[in-house]
Write an enzyme that holds these catalytic residues in place. Structure first.
Site, PDB file in Angstrom:
ATOM      1  N   PHE A 129       0.870  -1.174   0.000  1.00  0.00           N
ATOM      2  CA  PHE A 129       0.000   0.000   0.000  1.00  0.00           C
ATOM      3  C   PHE A 129       0.910   1.228   0.000  1.00  0.00           C
ATOM      4  CE2 PHE A 129      -2.742   3.183   2.058  1.00  0.00           C
ATOM      5  CZ  PHE A 129      -3.885   3.043   1.295  1.00  0.00           C
ATOM      6  N   ASP A 198       2.363  -5.851   8.153  1.00  0.00           N
ATOM      7  CA  ASP A 198       1.164  -5.026   8.063  1.00  0.00           C
ATOM      8  C   ASP A 198      -0.032  -5.974   7.932  1.00  0.00           C
ATOM      9  OD1 ASP A 198      -1.042  -3.524   7.156  1.00  0.00           O
ATOM     10  OD2 ASP A 198       0.236  -2.044   6.188  1.00  0.00           O
ATOM     11  N   TYR A 223     -10.562  -0.548  11.328  1.00  0.00           N
ATOM     12  CA  TYR A 223     -11.819  -0.112  10.711  1.00  0.00           C
ATOM     13  C   TYR A 223     -12.253  -1.001   9.559  1.00  0.00           C
ATOM     14  CZ  TYR A 223      -8.286   2.270   7.829  1.00  0.00           C
ATOM     15  OH  TYR A 223      -7.193   2.555   7.052  1.00  0.00           O
ATOM     16  N   LYS A 224     -11.485  -2.032   9.235  1.00  0.00           N
ATOM     17  CA  LYS A 224     -11.877  -2.950   8.172  1.00  0.00           C
ATOM     18  C   LYS A 224     -12.616  -4.140   8.783  1.00  0.00           C
ATOM     19  CE  LYS A 224      -7.841  -1.626   5.385  1.00  0.00           C
ATOM     20  NZ  LYS A 224      -8.504  -0.766   4.386  1.00  0.00           N
ATOM     21  N   ARG A 384     -12.991  -4.731  -6.784  1.00  0.00           N
ATOM     22  CA  ARG A 384     -12.566  -5.405  -5.558  1.00  0.00           C
ATOM     23  C   ARG A 384     -13.773  -5.659  -4.664  1.00  0.00           C
ATOM     24  NH1 ARG A 384      -8.340  -3.000  -1.180  1.00  0.00           N
ATOM     25  NH2 ARG A 384     -10.141  -1.636  -0.887  1.00  0.00           N
TER      26      ARG A 384
END
Length: 413
Positions: A129, A198, A223-224, A384
């Site tokens: 990312f 990560d 938050y995912k 996605r």
């Protein structure tokens, strides 16, 4: 009724996690973007109201002790710990993922140099990312290291006696590819270096095994798949064996051994508390704590089993509903190489590549969302879809694939 609709009903009927859906605030939309922002757990609004009206509004400063505000980063860290395979006392919650990546990576270089002062190279996942890459570049400059971006599969071949630290993603955010954490961690250790993982796209979606595999440091967002809400604080894992030597590049009064002593000289606290910096964001912190209650009675293994079943079924439905050549699956089919998302490449086959400058895949996702199927689009041509097993059902999966086929047909691809 089609065979796939019947199969979805059978799978939903046998789903041991189906009751968890009622613990979220949901509507008729098929929500397949939990890998970007998890759905709202139903317990959160009432908890936040209590924090605001009673704890802040009535108790005010007393809530730091009476409301447990001061100990929240470690308490909530211990709640997350079993979800990523860690014993208590190794995770602290606070700050953003980016800030924690910085703390972990610079800390890893400093730890490596305790045994090998000549180690001057940071290896980073070349497919990472973007923010992780930015942080790695800055950390390299600050520590006098060279930065070496390589694909995760190539990491073992580039490690050597100059390697200080390696920063890797457990799951590729674009393709959903699951990287081999155990073997890559072992390879890094064999070279005498430290690894930082990560976990943003794996925490809460699949087993991680931080302690089991001897991971040094790790970071992750909440938050995912952990459904902590927009801007929810991230977490930092510091393996127990490193805690007495972990030297954070961001020392703050919250991580001081005597935080209220207000001493001019910094003395780090013991344990994972060293990962704290300043005053924690209490509102989002306690919203996260309430959100984590949906995990009561749930095992990560059960979540992983359903995740694989959901993604398998989605691919089966796509193959049945979508004519060949319209989309290409970028996510590995092998279970051991798959996270909890499916990425489909959607490229134009004729002259309908763009309308108003928007790539075809972007237009397809816009139309899916208007039809009640929410995923996301990644430039230039990736659709996605994230599958959060706590609230996504097999009927949702069948509907998403069927609507995708309809939208593709209408788009003339």
């Amino acid at each position: 009724m089609s065979e796939l609709v019947s199969k979805a009903q059978e799978l939903d009927g046998a789903d041991e996690l189906a009751a968890k859906r009622a613990e979220f605030v949901l509507d008729e939309v098929v929500y397949l973007d939990g890998n970007s922002l998890g759905a709202l757990p139903a317990a959160v609004p009432g908890r936040v109201e209590d924090v605001v009206r009673r704890q802040w509004g009535e108790l005010r400063i007393r809530s730091w002790t009476e409301g447990g505000w001061w100990t929240a980063p470690e308490r909530i860290g211990d709640r997350i710990a079993p979800l990523v395979g860690a014993a208590a006392g190794q995770i602290v919650v606070g700050d953003s993922t980016s800030v924690n990546v910085f703390k972990a990576l610079v800390g890893a270089v400093r730890l490596a140099r305790l045994a090998g002062p000549d180690r001057d190279e940071i290896v980073v996942d070349a497919t990472t990312f973007p923010t992780d890459g930015y942080i790695a570049e800055s950390a390299a400059r600050m520590t006098g290291c060279a930065l070496r971006p390589v694909a995760p599969s190539e990491v073992p071949g580039v490690l050597g006696d100059r390697t200080a630290a390696v920063l890797l993603n457990h799951v590729d955010y674009r393709t959903g590819r699951l990287h081999d954490l155990p073997s890559l961690t072992a390879a890094v250790h064999a070279a005498g270096a430290l690894v930082v993982w990560d976990l943003c796209h794996s925490a809460g979606a699949l087993p991680v095994g931080l302690d089991e595999h001897g991971v040094d440091l790790a970071v992750g967002c909440t938050y995912k798949y952990l459904n902590g809400g927009p801007g929810a604080p991230a977490f930092l894992y510091v393996g127990a064996r490193w805690q007495d030597r972990f030297d954070s590049p961001l020392p703050g009064w919250n991580s001081h051994a005597e935080p209220f002593g207000m001493r001019p000289a910094y003395e780090p606290a013991a344990g994972a508390v060293r990962g704290r910096v300043g005053t924690p964001d209490i509102l989002s912190m306690l919203a996260l704590e309430a959100a984590l209650e949906v995990w009561d009675g749930v095992t990560v293994d059960a979540v992983r089993a359903k995740s694989l079943a959901l993604t398998d079924f989605f691919l089966e439905c796509v193959e049945e509903y979508v004519p060949g050549g319209r989309v290409e699956c970028l996510t590995p089919r092998a279970h051991g190489e798959r996270g909890s998302q499916v990425a489909l490449r959607c490229s134009p086959t004729g002259g309908s590549a763009r309308a108003g400058g928007t790539p075809l895949a972007g237009l397809v996702m816009e139309r899916l969302i208007r039809r009640g199927v929410v995923g996301d689009f990644r430039h230039p041509d990736v659709l996605r879809f994230g599958f959060t097993p706590l609230y996504v059902g097999f009927g949702d999966v069948e509907r998403a694939a069927r609507v995708l086929a309809e939208v593709l047909a209408e788009s003339g691809t």
